[in-house]
Design a protein around this motif. Sequence first.
Motif, PDB file in Angstrom:
ATOM      1  N   ILE A   1       0.859  -1.172   0.000  1.00 33.18           N
ATOM      2  CA  ILE A   1       0.000   0.000   0.000  1.00 33.18           C
ATOM      3  C   ILE A   1       0.899   1.227   0.000  1.00 33.18           C
ATOM      4  O   ILE A   1       1.950   1.236   0.643  1.00 33.18           O
ATOM      5  N   VAL A   2       0.501   2.247  -0.746  1.00 28.62           N
ATOM      6  CA  VAL A   2       1.276   3.485  -0.778  1.00 28.62           C
ATOM      7  C   VAL A   2       0.330   4.668  -0.919  1.00 28.62           C
ATOM      8  O   VAL A   2      -0.707   4.590  -1.580  1.00 28.62           O
ATOM      9  N   GLY A   3       0.706   5.742  -0.267  1.00 29.80           N
ATOM     10  CA  GLY A   3      -0.054   6.981  -0.372  1.00 29.80           C
ATOM     11  C   GLY A   3       0.808   8.152   0.013  1.00 29.80           C
ATOM     12  O   GLY A   3       1.987   7.994   0.344  1.00 29.80           O
ATOM     13  N   GLY A   4       0.209   9.311  -0.045  1.00 31.34           N
ATOM     14  CA  GLY A   4       0.910  10.533   0.321  1.00 31.34           C
ATOM     15  C   GLY A   4       0.015  11.406   1.178  1.00 31.34           C
ATOM     16  O   GLY A   4      -1.174  11.138   1.341  1.00 31.34           O
ATOM     17  N   ILE A   5       0.605  12.452   1.712  1.00 32.11           N
ATOM     18  CA  ILE A   5      -0.137  13.433   2.509  1.00 32.11           C
ATOM     19  C   ILE A   5      -0.508  14.595   1.604  1.00 32.11           C
ATOM     20  O   ILE A   5       0.325  15.070   0.824  1.00 32.11           O
ATOM     21  N   GLU A   6      -1.750  15.039   1.710  1.00 31.87           N
ATOM     22  CA  GLU A   6      -2.209  16.196   0.955  1.00 31.87           C
ATOM     23  C   GLU A   6      -2.686  17.256   1.941  1.00 31.87           C
ATOM     24  O   GLU A   6      -3.379  16.950   2.900  1.00 31.87           O
ATOM     25  N   ASP A   7      -2.288  18.487   1.685  1.00 33.20           N
ATOM     26  CA  ASP A   7      -2.645  19.614   2.549  1.00 33.20           C
ATOM     27  C   ASP A   7      -3.394  20.634   1.703  1.00 33.20           C
ATOM     28  O   ASP A   7      -2.819  21.260   0.819  1.00 33.20           O
ATOM     29  N   THR A   8      -4.695  20.773   1.966  1.00 40.98           N
ATOM     30  CA  THR A   8      -5.523  21.694   1.183  1.00 40.98           C
ATOM     31  C   THR A   8      -5.444  23.119   1.704  1.00 40.98           C
ATOM     32  O   THR A   8      -6.021  24.020   1.112  1.00 40.98           O
ATOM     33  N   GLY A   9      -4.745  23.320   2.822  1.00 42.19           N
ATOM     34  CA  GLY A   9      -4.734  24.619   3.469  1.00 42.19           C
ATOM     35  C   GLY A   9      -5.769  24.680   4.586  1.00 42.19           C
ATOM     36  O   GLY A   9      -5.617  25.427   5.537  1.00 42.19           O
ATOM     37  N   GLU A  10      -6.815  23.889   4.447  1.00 40.53           N
ATOM     38  CA  GLU A  10      -7.842  23.783   5.487  1.00 40.53           C
ATOM     39  C   GLU A  10      -7.789  22.432   6.187  1.00 40.53           C
ATOM     40  O   GLU A  10      -8.067  22.338   7.368  1.00 40.53           O
ATOM     41  N   GLU A  11      -7.458  21.388   5.427  1.00 42.04           N
ATOM     42  CA  GLU A  11      -7.406  20.030   5.956  1.00 42.04           C
ATOM     43  C   GLU A  11      -6.111  19.354   5.496  1.00 42.04           C
ATOM     44  O   GLU A  11      -5.614  19.635   4.410  1.00 42.04           O
ATOM     45  N   VAL A  12      -5.629  18.463   6.336  1.00 46.44           N
ATOM     46  CA  VAL A  12      -4.517  17.596   5.968  1.00 46.44           C
ATOM     47  C   VAL A  12      -5.078  16.174   5.971  1.00 46.44           C
ATOM     48  O   VAL A  12      -5.719  15.768   6.946  1.00 46.44           O
ATOM     49  N   TYR A  13      -4.904  15.478   4.873  1.00 40.48           N
ATOM     50  CA  TYR A  13      -5.406  14.111   4.824  1.00 40.48           C
ATOM     51  C   TYR A  13      -4.461  13.227   4.033  1.00 40.48           C
ATOM     52  O   TYR A  13      -3.677  13.688   3.220  1.00 40.48           O
ATOM     53  N   GLY A  14      -4.557  11.950   4.310  1.00 43.66           N
ATOM     54  CA  GLY A  14      -3.793  10.969   3.575  1.00 43.66           C
ATOM     55  C   GLY A  14      -4.553  10.574   2.326  1.00 43.66           C
ATOM     56  O   GLY A  14      -5.779  10.591   2.300  1.00 43.66           O
ATOM     57  N   HIS A  15      -3.817  10.224   1.289  1.00 37.37           N
ATOM     58  CA  HIS A  15      -4.431   9.814   0.027  1.00 37.37           C
ATOM     59  C   HIS A  15      -3.796   8.495  -0.402  1.00 37.37           C
ATOM     60  O   HIS A  15      -2.604   8.448  -0.684  1.00 37.37           O
ATOM     61  N   ILE A  16      -4.599   7.444  -0.430  1.00 38.99           N
ATOM     62  CA  ILE A  16      -4.104   6.151  -0.893  1.00 38.99           C
ATOM     63  C   ILE A  16      -4.000   6.205  -2.408  1.00 38.99           C
ATOM     64  O   ILE A  16      -4.973   6.486  -3.091  1.00 38.99           O
ATOM     65  N   MET A  17      -2.817   5.930  -2.915  1.00 37.61           N
ATOM     66  CA  MET A  17      -2.578   5.995  -4.353  1.00 37.61           C
ATOM     67  C   MET A  17      -2.578   4.620  -5.008  1.00 37.61           C
ATOM     68  O   MET A  17      -2.927   4.499  -6.175  1.00 37.61           O
ATOM     69  N   ASN A  18      -2.144   3.590  -4.269  1.00 36.49           N
ATOM     70  CA  ASN A  18      -2.074   2.253  -4.837  1.00 36.49           C
ATOM     71  C   ASN A  18      -2.103   1.254  -3.689  1.00 36.49           C
ATOM     72  O   ASN A  18      -1.479   1.488  -2.644  1.00 36.49           O
ATOM     73  N   PHE A  19      -2.799   0.126  -3.915  1.00 35.14           N
ATOM     74  CA  PHE A  19      -3.029  -0.834  -2.843  1.00 35.14           C
ATOM     75  C   PHE A  19      -3.427  -2.154  -3.488  1.00 35.14           C
ATOM     76  O   PHE A  19      -4.395  -2.195  -4.251  1.00 35.14           O
ATOM     77  N   ALA A  20      -2.674  -3.207  -3.209  1.00 30.12           N
ATOM     78  CA  ALA A  20      -3.023  -4.509  -3.775  1.00 30.12           C
ATOM     79  C   ALA A  20      -2.483  -5.636  -2.897  1.00 30.12           C
ATOM     80  O   ALA A  20      -1.461  -5.493  -2.234  1.00 30.12           O
ATOM     81  N   VAL A  21      -3.202  -6.753  -2.947  1.00 28.34           N
ATOM     82  CA  VAL A  21      -2.816  -7.974  -2.241  1.00 28.34           C
ATOM     83  C   VAL A  21      -2.757  -9.092  -3.280  1.00 28.34           C
ATOM     84  O   VAL A  21      -3.621  -9.167  -4.170  1.00 28.34           O
ATOM     85  N   ALA A  22      -1.759  -9.944  -3.169  1.00 31.11           N
ATOM     86  CA  ALA A  22      -1.637 -11.089  -4.080  1.00 31.11           C
ATOM     87  C   ALA A  22      -2.931 -11.904  -4.022  1.00 31.11           C
ATOM     88  O   ALA A  22      -3.452 -12.156  -2.933  1.00 31.11           O
TER      89      ALA A  22
END
Length: 154
Positions: A60-81
């Motif tokens: 699983i991989v994601g990044g942090i996004e900061d809109t100036g009002e909110e900070v949230y995590g964003h999942i970019m890719n996620f997989a299980v065999a």
Amino acid sequence: MMPLQLTILRAQPSDIPQIVGIEMVAFVDPWDEMTLRETLNCFPETFFVAKTNGDLVGFIVGGIEDTGEEVYGHIMNFAVAPRCRRRGVGRHLLRRLEQEYAILGANGIQLEVRVSNTVAQEFYHSLGYREVFQVASYYSNGEDALVMMKWFRF
């Protein structure tokens, strides 16, 4: 099926070939090796792998996004065999990423999922995610995405 004995670790460059292997069978429009390597380079703190007996079985991989009002995590890719699905791997990976986002000060977490992927939607619902809106023609084949979010409550 028995739950797997898992270890959740930060991804390393040496994990990329196994991640590519899972990516290729999990998605109709998989990320290529270069994209995965660049993603690991950009997001080393929020790129996790699940291993059982040394075998990489999910990521699983994601990044942090900061809109100036909110900070949230964003999942970019996620997989299980495929052979390890419905055995707790995805749940452990997602909880580990949620924990990291909370440490980094996020108020919640966002992801996109294909409108046709009802299995994934049910999985996310079971972990507290809710639909926020749809994005038309989000995927390369023109399929819409459902944006889902989970807000952290501390």
